[in-house]
Structures are given as C-alpha cells and as structure tokens.
Scaffold this active site. Structure first.
Site, mmCIF file in Angstrom:
data_model
loop_
_atom_site.group_PDB
_atom_site.id
_atom_site.type_symbol
_atom_site.label_atom_id
_atom_site.label_comp_id
_atom_site.label_asym_id
_atom_site.label_seq_id
_atom_site.Cartn_x
_atom_site.Cartn_y
_atom_site.Cartn_z
ATOM 1 N N ILE A 1 0.903 -1.157 0.000
ATOM 2 C CA ILE A 1 0.000 0.000 0.000
ATOM 3 C C ILE A 1 0.935 1.199 0.000
ATOM 4 O O ILE A 1 1.673 1.404 0.970
ATOM 5 C CB ILE A 1 -0.914 0.074 1.236
ATOM 6 C CG1 ILE A 1 -1.943 -1.053 1.262
ATOM 7 C CG2 ILE A 1 -1.641 1.430 1.263
ATOM 8 C CD1 ILE A 1 -2.888 -1.004 2.468
ATOM 9 N N TYR A 2 0.932 1.930 -1.086
ATOM 10 C CA TYR A 2 1.778 3.122 -1.184
ATOM 11 C C TYR A 2 0.950 4.297 -1.666
ATOM 12 O O TYR A 2 0.109 4.144 -2.557
ATOM 13 C CB TYR A 2 2.951 2.896 -2.145
ATOM 14 C CG TYR A 2 4.038 2.049 -1.537
ATOM 15 C CD1 TYR A 2 4.961 2.597 -0.662
ATOM 16 C CD2 TYR A 2 4.129 0.697 -1.828
ATOM 17 C CE1 TYR A 2 5.951 1.823 -0.079
ATOM 18 C CE2 TYR A 2 5.111 -0.087 -1.256
ATOM 19 C CZ TYR A 2 6.025 0.481 -0.394
ATOM 20 O OH TYR A 2 7.000 -0.287 0.185
ATOM 21 N N ASN B 1 9.829 1.772 9.532
ATOM 22 C CA ASN B 1 8.729 2.546 8.947
ATOM 23 C C ASN B 1 7.634 2.715 10.020
ATOM 24 O O ASN B 1 6.585 2.080 9.975
ATOM 25 C CB ASN B 1 8.191 1.858 7.693
ATOM 26 C CG ASN B 1 7.219 2.725 6.920
ATOM 27 O OD1 ASN B 1 6.753 3.753 7.404
ATOM 28 N ND2 ASN B 1 6.911 2.297 5.712
ATOM 29 N N TYR C 1 -1.027 0.226 10.660
ATOM 30 C CA TYR C 1 -1.531 -1.142 10.721
ATOM 31 C C TYR C 1 -1.999 -1.505 12.128
ATOM 32 O O TYR C 1 -3.021 -2.181 12.282
ATOM 33 C CB TYR C 1 -0.496 -2.132 10.189
ATOM 34 C CG TYR C 1 -0.301 -1.978 8.698
ATOM 35 C CD1 TYR C 1 -1.372 -2.155 7.823
ATOM 36 C CD2 TYR C 1 0.921 -1.609 8.156
ATOM 37 C CE1 TYR C 1 -1.221 -1.984 6.457
ATOM 38 C CE2 TYR C 1 1.076 -1.439 6.798
ATOM 39 C CZ TYR C 1 0.008 -1.631 5.953
ATOM 40 O OH TYR C 1 0.151 -1.459 4.599
#
Length: 176
Positions: free
Chosen positions: A99-100, A138, A145
C-alpha cells in the site's frame, strides 16, 4: 479532500506504465532518504521492470488497485493470494504486499481507502486472516496497521538492493 473524491479502481494490463510510475515514485518518496542511492536504483530496476510488473499483472493470484483523485493516480495497492504470496502461501490468507500513497496525499484517507479495499476483498474471498511485512523502521506504517487491528507475529529479511533489512510481519484475523 473528501473520501468520496477518492476512487479505487482495478489496474489492467494496459496500465503497466502508470503502475510502474506510481510504484517507483511512491517507493522512492518513502525510502530514498533512509537508503543508499545504489540500493534504491537496484531495487527499483528489479522490482519495477516491465517484465516483472507485467508478470504480476497477469498472475491470477495477484491484484492491483489504483487510488485516483480526479484523473491523478495518487496511490496503489497490491494483494496476493495462494501461491503468489511472498511467504506464507496459505490458501486461507491474503497478503497485502504493497500500500503506497504519494507523500502529498498522506493523512488524506487514501491509504485507509486502499486498506479498506483489501479487507473487503479478504472477506469476499473468505480468508481466515490478512498478513503483511512492514520495515521495522517505517514507524508511520506500523502505527497505521496497529490502528487497524494488526499485530506482529514474526520477522523476515527484506532485501533492498544489497541491503538486508528486517520487516515485521503483521497479521489481522478476519474470521474469529
């Protein structure tokens, strides 16, 4: 920006160049400042080559989705099922491989919409859980999440160019 302005659309084979472009741009925006130029160039050349992306687009066990605002692609999602998963290869699981979102669209619910699409597909496919790997450094992604209910369950090595990095593997149970 209103959530309704974000459209999530299937990526087709004819979108190959656009997928390569958004993939390279978002990956570079996310990781260029924390990795060497040499490792970034190697990773981008290998992971976003026309041959590799075309094979992924043709894979029945992988799906890509664009996030669009107006006519602009501002992010994307890649999902893997069954044998196309990068690791677990569990037929009762779905992997969110990517997912970017463009940096300019962080905090505007684009990532959440892509994530919601992944969960919708996981439920349609009746999987037991969704899993993913996220770089241990990150923190923004890890926080995202965790906010969405994922918990860490393992670690694995992710190779970026010649650099071996540790990813935290996270999981979300779909069926309780």
């Amino acid at each position: 920006m209103k959530v309704e302005e974000i459209k999530i659309l299937n990526v087709e084979i004819t979108d190959l160049k656009a997928l390569q472009e958004i993939g390279k741009t978002t990956f570079s925006e996310t990781f260029a400042t924390t990795n060497s130029e040499e490792d970034m160039k190697k990773y981008l050349a290998e992971s976003f080559s026309s041959e590799k992306i075309l094979a992924e687009l043709k894979d029945d066990n992988s799906e890509f989705y664009f996030a669009k605002v107006d006519k602009d692609i501002v992010g994307y999602l890649k999902l893997n099922f069954g044998k196309s998963q990068t690791e677990l290869k569990d037929n009762n699981a779905l992997e969110i491989e990517r997912i970017y979102v463009l940096n300019a669209f962080h905090g505007k619910k684009v990532g959440q919409q892509l994530y919601d699409k992944a969960i919708e597909i996981a439920k349609q496919k009746n999987v037991d859980y969704v899993w993913l790997g996220v770089w241990e450094e990150n923190t923004r992604a890890i926080k995202f999440y965790k906010k969405n209910g994922f918990t860490a369950f393992d670690k694995h090595i992710f190779r970026l160019g010649n650099d071996e990095q540790t990813d935290i593997m996270m999981k979300l149970e779909i069926k309780k």
